[in-house]
Design an enzyme around this catalytic site. Sequence first.
Site, PDB file in Angstrom:
ATOM      1  N   ASP A 158       0.854  -1.183   0.000  1.00 27.29           N
ATOM      2  CA  ASP A 158       0.000   0.000   0.000  1.00 27.29           C
ATOM      3  C   ASP A 158       0.897   1.242   0.000  1.00 27.29           C
ATOM      4  OD1 ASP A 158      -2.141   1.678   0.097  1.00 27.29           O
ATOM      5  OD2 ASP A 158      -2.903   0.997   2.008  1.00 27.29           O
ATOM      6  N   ASP A 159       0.888   2.003  -1.131  1.00 23.49           N
ATOM      7  CA  ASP A 159       1.693   3.216  -1.273  1.00 23.49           C
ATOM      8  C   ASP A 159       3.197   2.942  -1.279  1.00 23.49           C
ATOM      9  OD1 ASP A 159      -0.726   4.497  -1.240  1.00 23.49           O
ATOM     10  OD2 ASP A 159      -0.357   5.688   0.559  1.00 23.49           O
ATOM     11  N   CYS A 215      -5.491   3.855  -4.849  1.00 29.26           N
ATOM     12  CA  CYS A 215      -5.658   2.444  -4.507  1.00 29.26           C
ATOM     13  C   CYS A 215      -6.944   1.754  -4.937  1.00 29.26           C
ATOM     14  CB  CYS A 215      -5.441   2.248  -3.016  1.00 29.26           C
ATOM     15  SG  CYS A 215      -6.278   3.415  -1.966  1.00 29.26           S
ATOM     16  N   ARG A 255      -6.729  -1.645  -7.398  1.00 30.47           N
ATOM     17  CA  ARG A 255      -7.082  -2.959  -6.846  1.00 30.47           C
ATOM     18  C   ARG A 255      -8.215  -3.604  -7.639  1.00 30.47           C
ATOM     19  NH1 ARG A 255      -4.990  -3.058  -1.271  1.00 30.47           N
ATOM     20  NH2 ARG A 255      -3.700  -1.186  -1.127  1.00 30.47           N
ATOM     21  N   LYS A 269      -6.074  -5.270   3.377  1.00 32.29           N
ATOM     22  CA  LYS A 269      -6.847  -4.110   2.934  1.00 32.29           C
ATOM     23  C   LYS A 269      -7.645  -4.447   1.675  1.00 32.29           C
ATOM     24  CE  LYS A 269      -6.255   0.546   1.046  1.00 32.29           C
ATOM     25  NZ  LYS A 269      -5.330   1.658   0.788  1.00 32.29           N
ATOM     26  N   HIS A 271     -10.689  -2.194   0.284  1.00 34.69           N
ATOM     27  CA  HIS A 271     -10.923  -0.866  -0.287  1.00 34.69           C
ATOM     28  C   HIS A 271     -11.691  -0.878  -1.604  1.00 34.69           C
ATOM     29  CE1 HIS A 271      -9.208   3.469   0.102  1.00 34.69           C
ATOM     30  NE2 HIS A 271     -10.525   3.393   0.225  1.00 34.69           N
ATOM     31  N   SER A 282      -8.326   1.979   3.971  1.00 38.11           N
ATOM     32  CA  SER A 282      -7.015   2.442   4.442  1.00 38.11           C
ATOM     33  C   SER A 282      -7.018   2.681   5.950  1.00 38.11           C
ATOM     34  CB  SER A 282      -6.621   3.740   3.725  1.00 38.11           C
ATOM     35  OG  SER A 282      -6.542   3.548   2.334  1.00 38.11           O
ATOM     36  N   HIS A 298       0.994   2.553   4.193  1.00 44.91           N
ATOM     37  CA  HIS A 298       0.108   3.721   4.205  1.00 44.91           C
ATOM     38  C   HIS A 298       0.193   4.380   5.579  1.00 44.91           C
ATOM     39  CE1 HIS A 298      -3.491   6.152   3.727  1.00 44.91           C
ATOM     40  NE2 HIS A 298      -3.659   5.707   2.482  1.00 44.91           N
ATOM     41  N   ASP A 327       0.160  -0.938  -5.043  1.00 45.88           N
ATOM     42  CA  ASP A 327      -1.048  -0.427  -5.692  1.00 45.88           C
ATOM     43  C   ASP A 327      -0.820   0.876  -6.432  1.00 45.88           C
ATOM     44  OD1 ASP A 327      -0.660   0.993  -3.337  1.00 45.88           O
ATOM     45  OD2 ASP A 327      -2.767   0.992  -2.742  1.00 45.88           O
ATOM     46  N   ASN A 328       0.107   1.699  -5.948  1.00 52.27           N
ATOM     47  CA  ASN A 328       0.409   2.988  -6.568  1.00 52.27           C
ATOM     48  C   ASN A 328       1.707   3.508  -5.977  1.00 52.27           C
ATOM     49  OD1 ASN A 328      -2.309   3.614  -4.596  1.00 52.27           O
ATOM     50  ND2 ASN A 328      -0.403   4.630  -4.026  1.00 52.27           N
ATOM     51  N   LYS A 347       2.146   9.181  -5.998  1.00 50.45           N
ATOM     52  CA  LYS A 347       0.708   8.913  -5.887  1.00 50.45           C
ATOM     53  C   LYS A 347      -0.119  10.146  -6.247  1.00 50.45           C
ATOM     54  CE  LYS A 347      -2.598   7.467  -2.263  1.00 50.45           C
ATOM     55  NZ  LYS A 347      -2.705   6.952  -0.888  1.00 50.45           N
TER      56      LYS A 347
END
Length: 504
Positions: free
Chosen positions: A1-2, A40, A44, A98, A100, A123, A189, A240-241, A261
């Site tokens: 995540d991030d 995100c 996803r 996660k 989301h 998140s 994150h 994810d990003n 991001k």
Amino acid sequence: DDLGYSDNSLMHPTIETPHLESFFLDSMRFTQWYSAFHICSPSRAAMLTGRLPIRVGISGGYTGGVFSSTAAGGLPENEITWAAMLKKKSYKTAMVGKWHLGQRPQFLPTRHGFDSYFGIPYSVDMGNSAWHNTASNQPPLPLLANETIIEQPVNLNTLSQRYATAAQSFISQNKQESFALYFAFSHVHVPNFVSSAFCNRTTRGRFGDALLELDWTLGQVLESVPASIRNNTITFFTSDNGPWLIQQLSAGSAGNFFEGKTTTWEGGIRMPAAIHWPGTIQPGTISRHIVATYDVFATILALTNIDLPTDRIIDGRDLTPILRDPKNAHEIRDCIFIYKGTPNINCPLSSSSCPGLWAVRCGKHKAHFAISYSQQSCEGSHPIANASTTYQDLSDSPLIYDLDADPSEKWPLNANSDDYTQALNTILIAKAYHEAHVIPVVDQISLGSNSTYALCCDPYATDVSNCTCNPENFNVFVCSPVYPTPTVSLEADAFESIYGYRPW
């Protein structure tokens, strides 16, 4: 995540990720792996369905968006995930971490092909906890087992260990069966929570501590795969990003790539990625093929001899030719289409229309038809950058970069050169064909939020802030010192325009 492109010990001078480093060295590492989106929820959705977020209806407004903690929408029920397809082959499926893609029951993982779910449905900064207790309009952060809230707020100090245990248990219970596990880390994150065992363990600060805990968790899960089935177990790893640069020292690094991001520059969408397949993939292999996160869908189906759905466009491509013979494998696609959001939704006040497709890469050339910068960008940090500008329409004269020679996107081609003209013609033809084959659908993120959709452990609570069944978790250990939260109002404004709430 991030997680940014350089957030690992192979690429960063002070980050410690021994398990991830070992995984990369034992795997095929991809240098040109793209996320489907710069934030995100859309990325996803694409990974699970093999379809660009614009086709799924998860792209947000023209600048993008994610689902809030009280979102009305979610991953549409008529979308098909690779987990649902694997059920046709009697696979056991589980998701940990996660999600989301909507917190309402009809949107949860258990309604999209997963036999079980254990995790936080969005998140970790989208609900109050001991580590983040400033969001007055959000319920405390919930932990779900399948569709039941088992803790609210969750104790983030124990989360990584509990995620690892859930994954290990699933693998152990199904090691004699065909199984698929989707493990989505809540790290890195913000807030960068860690257990006491990882507090102040690295010189990279709290972000480094959180990444080290992620790395430890990864090691726990990988080591739980029995030796007897490892040669028949394929593991994908990616992010994810790109890094959330407005979080400053609490965010990661995109390394050589510009921005992060929330942008369509390479730093927002070029991901760290590797695939591990002992006995088939030669350790230390590097692939420079242009691939994307949504290729996971087609690859999983190819590996399990399941036909792709024929009633919808699948954007993902099968990676197995690259995995089996990377030296002789051809490129699996001509172009990558890079969306910022859904066209003509929440356009700037001065515009009656606005684009959703902001960039296209065909071969080595990438054209930007519109650009923006996260608020971390400052005057003079980039040849084109302007800190006061959040959206520039370049459709009349796109910026074009040669990403083989200039992956940092610093030196656009001369608009009067033959290279520019040839690249633009190729890209415009591909762009027109692509856009002609995108069928508009309802954007789920733009359906907004409603407090009645909040996840609440107390059925009698009259306000989301009262959804507290584990008040003791507001007083658990919090590692200090913690990097200060950014206070620039412009950054908070930009965040709110995308996410729907103010983070500070």
